[in-house]
Design a protein around this motif. Structure first.
Motif, short mmCIF file in Angstrom:
data_model
loop_
_atom_site.label_atom_id
_atom_site.label_comp_id
_atom_site.label_asym_id
_atom_site.label_seq_id
_atom_site.Cartn_x
_atom_site.Cartn_y
_atom_site.Cartn_z
N ASP A 1 40.91 45.84 36.22
CA ASP A 1 40.18 46.85 36.99
C ASP A 1 39.21 46.21 37.98
O ASP A 1 39.03 46.71 39.08
N GLN A 2 38.57 45.10 37.56
CA GLN A 2 37.65 44.41 38.47
C GLN A 2 38.39 43.80 39.65
O GLN A 2 37.86 43.72 40.75
N LEU A 3 39.61 43.34 39.41
CA LEU A 3 40.38 42.67 40.46
C LEU A 3 41.11 43.63 41.38
O LEU A 3 41.68 43.20 42.39
N ALA A 4 41.11 44.90 41.08
CA ALA A 4 41.86 45.86 41.90
C ALA A 4 41.37 45.81 43.34
O ALA A 4 40.21 46.07 43.63
N GLY A 5 42.25 45.44 44.24
CA GLY A 5 41.91 45.40 45.66
C GLY A 5 41.14 44.17 46.08
O GLY A 5 40.69 44.09 47.22
N LYS A 6 40.94 43.21 45.19
CA LYS A 6 40.21 41.99 45.55
C LYS A 6 41.15 40.80 45.53
O LYS A 6 42.15 40.79 44.83
N SER A 7 40.79 39.80 46.27
CA SER A 7 41.55 38.56 46.23
C SER A 7 40.91 37.63 45.20
O SER A 7 39.79 37.85 44.75
N LEU A 8 41.60 36.58 44.84
CA LEU A 8 41.08 35.63 43.85
C LEU A 8 39.80 34.96 44.36
O LEU A 8 38.90 34.69 43.57
N GLY A 9 39.68 34.77 45.65
CA GLY A 9 38.48 34.16 46.22
C GLY A 9 37.24 35.03 46.04
O GLY A 9 36.13 34.53 45.89
N ASP A 10 37.42 36.35 46.04
CA ASP A 10 36.29 37.25 45.80
C ASP A 10 35.83 37.21 44.35
O ASP A 10 34.66 37.46 44.05
N PHE A 11 36.73 36.92 43.45
CA PHE A 11 36.42 36.97 42.01
C PHE A 11 35.79 35.68 41.50
O PHE A 11 34.93 35.72 40.62
#
Length: 161
Positions: A37-47
């Motif tokens: 859910d946290q990664l939805a719509g984000k790239s790995l660099g944002d996480f």
């Protein structure tokens, strides 16, 4: 080489799955679902900036400590009072009530006891829920049946070898 990589991936998936389940047992939350859910719509660099090795290590130690504490607590002792005496012929008797003056009270720890096999009379439902049946064996009779079953098993094992 391909086999090693496949085995490594299987081990990693098993570790992630078991770890996720242990955290779920401890907290009631599914960390892999929360991560998705946290990664939805984000790239790995944002996480990556929100994850630190120290934070992960601290949370892992905390979760592991809680699991160890939960499963390492001792099982409560369930002691049953039993009376033992020897009659005039030298036979040893056991009872849940002192039937003679010289009966000695002994405590029996039932945590690792072997239960008597269930008979047809024990497996039938009671006529009234909560009302004890006259046909239901007493704890002493159950203990005698369990002892007899254990002796029969021992005799059978000795005959097999």
């Amino acid at each position: 080489m391909k086999r090693l990589i496949m085995k490594s991936l299987v081990v990693l998936v098993l570790i992630a799955g078991i770890g996720n389940y242990l955290v779920y047992l401890n907290t009631g939350q599914m960390p892999l679902l929360a991560m998705r859910d946290q990664l939805a719509g984000k790239s790995l660099g944002d996480f990556l900036p929100s994850v630190s090795a120290d934070k992960l290590a601290t949370e892992a130690r905390s979760a592991a400590g809680k699991v160890v504490d939960q499963f390492s607590t001792a099982e409560p002792s369930t002691e049953v009072k039993v009376y033992k005496w020897t009659d005039g012929e030298g036979r040893v008797h056991f009872s849940d009530k002192p039937l003679v003056q010289e009966a000695q009270q002994i405590a029996v720890d039932t945590r690792n006891a072997i239960s008597a096999p269930e008979t047809a009379s024990q497996s039938t439902p009671k006529a009234a829920a909560g009302a004890p049946s006259a046909a239901e064996p007493s704890p002493l009779e159950k203990a005698r049946a369990a002892a007899e079953a254990m002796n029969n098993r021992t005799v059978q094992q000795e005959q097999d070898y």
